[in-house]
Design a protein around this motif. Sequence first.
Motif, PDB file in Angstrom:
ATOM      1  N   HIS A  14       1.645   2.324  -1.498  1.00  0.00           N
ATOM      2  CA  HIS A  14       1.879   3.747  -1.730  1.00  0.00           C
ATOM      3  C   HIS A  14       2.118   4.484  -0.426  1.00  0.00           C
ATOM      4  O   HIS A  14       3.018   5.303  -0.300  1.00  0.00           O
ATOM      5  N   VAL A  15       1.292   4.164   0.583  1.00  0.00           N
ATOM      6  CA  VAL A  15       1.459   4.805   1.879  1.00  0.00           C
ATOM      7  C   VAL A  15       2.798   4.459   2.490  1.00  0.00           C
ATOM      8  O   VAL A  15       3.458   5.272   3.115  1.00  0.00           O
ATOM      9  N   ALA A  16       3.238   3.203   2.304  1.00  0.00           N
ATOM     10  CA  ALA A  16       4.497   2.762   2.884  1.00  0.00           C
ATOM     11  C   ALA A  16       5.704   3.267   2.124  1.00  0.00           C
ATOM     12  O   ALA A  16       6.826   3.034   2.512  1.00  0.00           O
ATOM     13  N   GLY A  17       5.463   3.983   1.010  1.00  0.00           N
ATOM     14  CA  GLY A  17       6.582   4.545   0.271  1.00  0.00           C
ATOM     15  C   GLY A  17       7.148   3.606  -0.771  1.00  0.00           C
ATOM     16  O   GLY A  17       8.168   3.877  -1.376  1.00  0.00           O
ATOM     17  N   SER A 267      -0.946   9.378   2.947  1.00  0.00           N
ATOM     18  CA  SER A 267      -0.345   9.006   1.670  1.00  0.00           C
ATOM     19  C   SER A 267       0.590  10.091   1.135  1.00  0.00           C
ATOM     20  O   SER A 267       1.381   9.842   0.225  1.00  0.00           O
ATOM     21  N   GLY A 272       6.535   7.518   3.899  1.00  0.00           N
ATOM     22  CA  GLY A 272       5.525   6.516   4.156  1.00  0.00           C
ATOM     23  C   GLY A 272       5.348   6.227   5.639  1.00  0.00           C
ATOM     24  O   GLY A 272       6.189   6.580   6.472  1.00  0.00           O
ATOM     25  N   SER A 274       5.036   3.073   7.787  1.00  0.00           N
ATOM     26  CA  SER A 274       5.212   1.624   7.730  1.00  0.00           C
ATOM     27  C   SER A 274       4.415   0.941   8.830  1.00  0.00           C
ATOM     28  O   SER A 274       3.901   1.583   9.757  1.00  0.00           O
TER      29      SER A 274
END
Length: 517
Positions: A14-17, A267, A272, A274
């Motif tokens: 989720h954080v990384a998109g 988040s 995001g 990466s």
Amino acid sequence: MTQPSPSPATEAAHVAGAPDPAPAGRRRRRFALPNTYAILVALTAVVWALGFVVPAGQYDLVDGAPVPGSYHHVEVDASFGDRVLDLFQAPVNGLYGVEDPGSGFVGPYESGSLTGAAGVFLFVLAIGAFIVTTTRTGAVDAGIGRVAARFRDRGAAVIVALMVLITLGGSTFGLGEETLGFYAILIPLLLSLGFDRMTAVGVVLVGSVVGNMASTVNPFMTGAASDAAGIPIGQGIGLRALLLVVFGGLAIAYVVRYSVRVRRDPSRSVVGISAEDAELAAGVDTGSLVMSGRQKVVITLFAATFAFMVFALVPWAQVVHGPGAASYGWQLDWYFPELTALFLVMAVVIGLVGRMRGEALVGSVLAGASEFLGAALVIVLARGITVVMHNALITDTVLHALEGLVSGAGGGAFGVLVYLVNVPMSFLVPSSSGLATLAMPVLAPLADFAGVGRDLVVTAFQCAVGTVALVTPTSAIVMGGLSLAKVPYGRYVRWVLPLLAVLVVGSFATLMLAALL
């Protein structure tokens, strides 16, 4: 009933998109815009196809400016095979320019032909060589680390300061494509302060575009439009200065608000954070405020090169005395060919100061040009779309159709209509000076019949060009900047839409009030 918490892998995705994993046995389909290159290629094909539907036509030109009322239909003197070849040659013509079918003359847009993106293309490669060479000396990392250490708890202040400078640059001397060189420097800095890549796009792209939108004395925007409208560059500067304060403030507040949210909760980043971003941020050394003497010399040369670029770009006589003024003896009036040479020379100078020799220096220059090649190709593809329209002779047809919309309008509606007319034209002709030369001689006289000043037409033109320039995929500033920042075009558009809506509403309100006062 208590829901199970997401797994660390889900949270990381989720954080990384990335999209959340689909439940077992079910495949989730999610719409995603294609990449930048695919979008530009598709737009090229669509515009080429429109050339067979939209009637071809031209205005008569006097000193490169269209004569109101002189529009007439013409035939495109090209076979179907030639036009198919024109489609596939669009990127090449976007690089080199296009020959006007009537004159056989290759030159500036104002002379009936369309210049290519070769100047910007080579400038971007030279910027890459300059920045990468400077970075390899270690001075940039040391400088970024010093700033990151000093402003570790005041990241918002860094964003405000940077956006104020970039916005003022856009308003005064048309800072635009030149900002492409800023991404490689600002992205590591902003990542180290806890922000994301979209924050860098907001600082650079939004800052420069809003500055140009609220241009005060920018010779490439206000100067070209005022000259084509037959008024001094200073006429209407009070309203434009007000727009600079208001719109610039709104843009800065928008970027700061987003960036602060991302810093508190990564988040919430729309692109995001990466693993590459985390590694890049971790590589910024914030533990030392000490720079060596050689590093200080490199950073001084680096900053002096950009400062000299600003001085060399501004036509000072026109800024002080208005369009048509004779150049000062010390005025350089440089453009992309000279700037390309400047950055290549300074890349070598900085490399030598940083103790690079022989193959190391040559390799650094080539590596820098290679890293920026993708963004340079995006610029060429974007310019190719404009070339296809030019070859099909449909640009003037669109302008003629829109001209009829504002004829006879008066009062507060006139400024809004002029704005709306310039919106599609800004998409089709992304060069502000080229569009000013094309549209202003036709639209400016209509202000006389509406009972408003011609400077209102210039302001409406700037507002329209600015709002479109935030999102148009035919712009080198947008597509080149997003490519360098590694931000998908679709995510950027969704992120900037609320600010775009505010700027549109603000433009409407300003133009209506200015016409009525």
